[in-house]
Structures are given as structure tokens and as C-alpha cells.
Scaffold this active site. Sequence first.
Site, mmCIF file in Angstrom:
data_model
loop_
_atom_site.group_PDB
_atom_site.id
_atom_site.type_symbol
_atom_site.label_atom_id
_atom_site.label_comp_id
_atom_site.label_asym_id
_atom_site.label_seq_id
_atom_site.Cartn_x
_atom_site.Cartn_y
_atom_site.Cartn_z
ATOM 1 N N LYS A 9 0.832 -1.208 0.000
ATOM 2 C CA LYS A 9 0.000 0.000 0.000
ATOM 3 C C LYS A 9 0.866 1.258 0.000
ATOM 4 O O LYS A 9 2.070 1.191 0.302
ATOM 5 C CB LYS A 9 -0.896 -0.015 1.249
ATOM 6 C CG LYS A 9 -1.949 -1.119 1.267
ATOM 7 C CD LYS A 9 -2.865 -0.976 2.494
ATOM 8 C CE LYS A 9 -3.997 -1.988 2.480
ATOM 9 N NZ LYS A 9 -4.986 -1.744 3.566
ATOM 10 N N TYR A 49 -12.948 -2.963 -2.567
ATOM 11 C CA TYR A 49 -13.447 -2.748 -1.199
ATOM 12 C C TYR A 49 -14.974 -2.683 -1.160
ATOM 13 O O TYR A 49 -15.542 -2.056 -0.255
ATOM 14 C CB TYR A 49 -12.811 -1.490 -0.602
ATOM 15 C CG TYR A 49 -11.344 -1.662 -0.229
ATOM 16 C CD1 TYR A 49 -10.901 -2.789 0.481
ATOM 17 C CD2 TYR A 49 -10.394 -0.702 -0.569
ATOM 18 C CE1 TYR A 49 -9.567 -2.953 0.829
ATOM 19 C CE2 TYR A 49 -9.049 -0.861 -0.216
ATOM 20 C CZ TYR A 49 -8.652 -1.991 0.482
ATOM 21 O OH TYR A 49 -7.330 -2.145 0.832
ATOM 22 N N ASN A 112 -2.177 0.313 7.069
ATOM 23 C CA ASN A 112 -1.681 -0.951 7.631
ATOM 24 C C ASN A 112 -0.765 -1.724 6.674
ATOM 25 O O ASN A 112 -0.695 -2.940 6.697
ATOM 26 C CB ASN A 112 -2.856 -1.799 8.128
ATOM 27 C CG ASN A 112 -3.848 -2.125 7.031
ATOM 28 O OD1 ASN A 112 -3.639 -1.747 5.876
ATOM 29 N ND2 ASN A 112 -4.914 -2.823 7.369
ATOM 30 N N HIS A 115 -2.179 -5.080 1.695
ATOM 31 C CA HIS A 115 -3.416 -5.849 1.494
ATOM 32 C C HIS A 115 -3.004 -7.270 1.147
ATOM 33 O O HIS A 115 -2.058 -7.475 0.373
ATOM 34 C CB HIS A 115 -4.243 -5.286 0.335
ATOM 35 C CG HIS A 115 -5.274 -6.273 -0.131
ATOM 36 N ND1 HIS A 115 -6.484 -6.408 0.498
ATOM 37 C CD2 HIS A 115 -5.238 -7.211 -1.107
ATOM 38 C CE1 HIS A 115 -7.164 -7.402 -0.088
ATOM 39 N NE2 HIS A 115 -6.430 -7.898 -1.071
ATOM 40 N N GLU A 126 -9.072 -11.314 -7.253
ATOM 41 C CA GLU A 126 -8.220 -10.133 -7.055
ATOM 42 C C GLU A 126 -7.005 -10.145 -7.994
ATOM 43 O O GLU A 126 -6.604 -9.100 -8.514
ATOM 44 C CB GLU A 126 -7.765 -10.064 -5.592
ATOM 45 C CG GLU A 126 -8.935 -9.764 -4.654
ATOM 46 C CD GLU A 126 -8.552 -9.725 -3.179
ATOM 47 O OE1 GLU A 126 -7.393 -10.053 -2.829
ATOM 48 O OE2 GLU A 126 -9.427 -9.369 -2.368
HETATM 49 P P1 IDP Z 1 -8.062 -6.759 5.780
HETATM 50 O O1 IDP Z 1 -7.223 -5.799 4.990
HETATM 51 O O2 IDP Z 1 -7.387 -7.198 7.041
HETATM 52 O O3 IDP Z 1 -8.557 -7.920 4.938
HETATM 53 P P2 IDP Z 1 -10.753 -5.622 5.558
HETATM 54 O O4 IDP Z 1 -11.816 -5.745 6.596
HETATM 55 O O5 IDP Z 1 -10.921 -6.371 4.283
HETATM 56 O O6 IDP Z 1 -9.355 -5.974 6.272
HETATM 57 O O7 IDP Z 1 -10.609 -4.074 5.251
HETATM 58 C C1 IDP Z 1 -9.888 -3.623 4.135
HETATM 59 C C2 IDP Z 1 -9.056 -2.411 4.542
HETATM 60 O O8 IDP Z 1 -9.932 -1.359 4.959
HETATM 61 C C3 IDP Z 1 -8.139 -2.645 5.746
HETATM 62 O O9 IDP Z 1 -6.903 -3.246 5.397
HETATM 63 C C4 IDP Z 1 -7.965 -1.252 6.290
HETATM 64 O O10 IDP Z 1 -6.991 -0.524 5.519
HETATM 65 C C5 IDP Z 1 -9.340 -0.642 6.037
HETATM 66 N N1 IDP Z 1 -10.240 -0.752 7.200
HETATM 67 C C6 IDP Z 1 -10.996 -1.840 7.540
HETATM 68 N N2 IDP Z 1 -11.706 -1.593 8.659
HETATM 69 C C7 IDP Z 1 -11.388 -0.329 9.032
HETATM 70 C C8 IDP Z 1 -11.826 0.515 10.119
HETATM 71 O O11 IDP Z 1 -12.628 0.143 10.985
HETATM 72 N N3 IDP Z 1 -11.276 1.777 10.156
HETATM 73 C C9 IDP Z 1 -10.383 2.212 9.222
HETATM 74 N N4 IDP Z 1 -9.962 1.470 8.178
HETATM 75 C C10 IDP Z 1 -10.458 0.213 8.089
HETATM 76 MG MG MG Z 2 -9.874 -7.917 3.346
#
Ligand code: IDP
Ligand code: MG
Length: 153
Positions: A9, A49, A112, A115, A126
Site C-alpha cells: 500500500k 473494497y 496498515n 493488502h 483479485e
Molecule cells: P483486511 O485488509 O485485514 O482484509 P478488511 O476488513 O478487508 O481488512 O478491510 C480492508 C481495509 O480497509 C483494511 O486493510 C484497512 O486498511 C481498512 N479498514 C478496515 N476496517 C477499518 C476501520 O474500521 N477503520 C479504518 N480502516 C479500516
Molecule cells: Mg480484506
Amino acid sequence: MEKTLVILKPSCLQRGLVGEVTKRFERKGLRLAGMKMCQLTDEQMSEHYAHLADKPFFQQLKDSMMITPVVVCCYEGVGAVEVVRQMTGATCGRKAAPGTIRGDFSMSFQENIIHTSDSLENAAVELKRFFKDGEIFDYTLPTQQFLYAADEV
Ligand code: IDP
Ligand code: MG
């Protein structure tokens, strides 16, 4: 063998962690099957997303993925989807276990670092979203016999 998608990212590029992160997958023994830098689009991010479309942070999340180019990677290995997911750690960097990529390098929910695909089915969808035909390569590693026993592959 399984193939899975990793996106380095904008937070990974801006923090200077491309080498650190790819080194972990390399040392683990995953085979790098594809890698390219690209500028993601709003259309791609809306698809990618879609499961978060009703969240208040949806647009902010999409924008955060488009603020700089990213690096998309395809890694291959036995059970690669789960292995890469385990190495990624929990979504929020503050909660992710030490030793995981997010646990070691992130303090944020959104920023974070990477992905990673969460299932074999989603990995296939994907990879198709971000790689064109001919951008994923099926070469063999000469070290294969030292990565796996014959009955594991
Ligand atoms: P993942 O990346 O661990 O699979 P997902 O639930 O698929 O998590 O969410 C995709 C991305 O959306 C996350 O990596 C993060 O960057 C963002 N995200 C998910 N939930 C939150 C939240 O509650 N607050 C802020 N960003 C979030
Ligand atoms: Mg995810």
C-alpha cells in the site's frame, strides 16, 4: 500450488518498507510469480473494497490507496493464501500480533502497510483485477526440493 495477491500500500512505499516486507515473503519461501507498480483507480478500489461500501470511511480508504502508486505482487506456495494472511496479521496495526507485518510496522487501522487476499476464491478474483494475462509467470525454483518434501507439493 496456491497463488495469492499482496498489495504494498502507499503506507508501505512512503514508510520505506518495500524491501522489509518483500524480504519476509522471500525468506519464507514463497515464489514471486508477479510484481508491478501501478496507480490504482477509483473504479478498481470500489470493486476491491465493495464489502466496505457502507462504511463511513469508504471514500477515505479508497483515497488512501490512490495517493501514490502501489506495488502489486503475486506469491505462490503450498497453502500460500493462509500463510500470507498469517504473516500479515490483524487488520488494525495496533492489534496485530508482534512478528506479523502489520504488528511490526503499523500503528493504524487504515495505514496498515499491505493488502492480502483472505481466501483462495478471492485471491483468484483479485489477481485478475490487478494483473493482465502474461504478467504472472510460472517459472520453477531450483531450490524447490529444499522448500518442500516431494509429497507436500
Ligand atoms: P483486511 O485488509 O485485514 O482484509 P478488511 O476488513 O478487508 O481488512 O478491510 C480492508 C481495509 O480497509 C483494511 O486493510 C484497512 O486498511 C481498512 N479498514 C478496515 N476496517 C477499518 C476501520 O474500521 N477503520 C479504518 N480502516 C479500516
Ligand atoms: Mg480484506
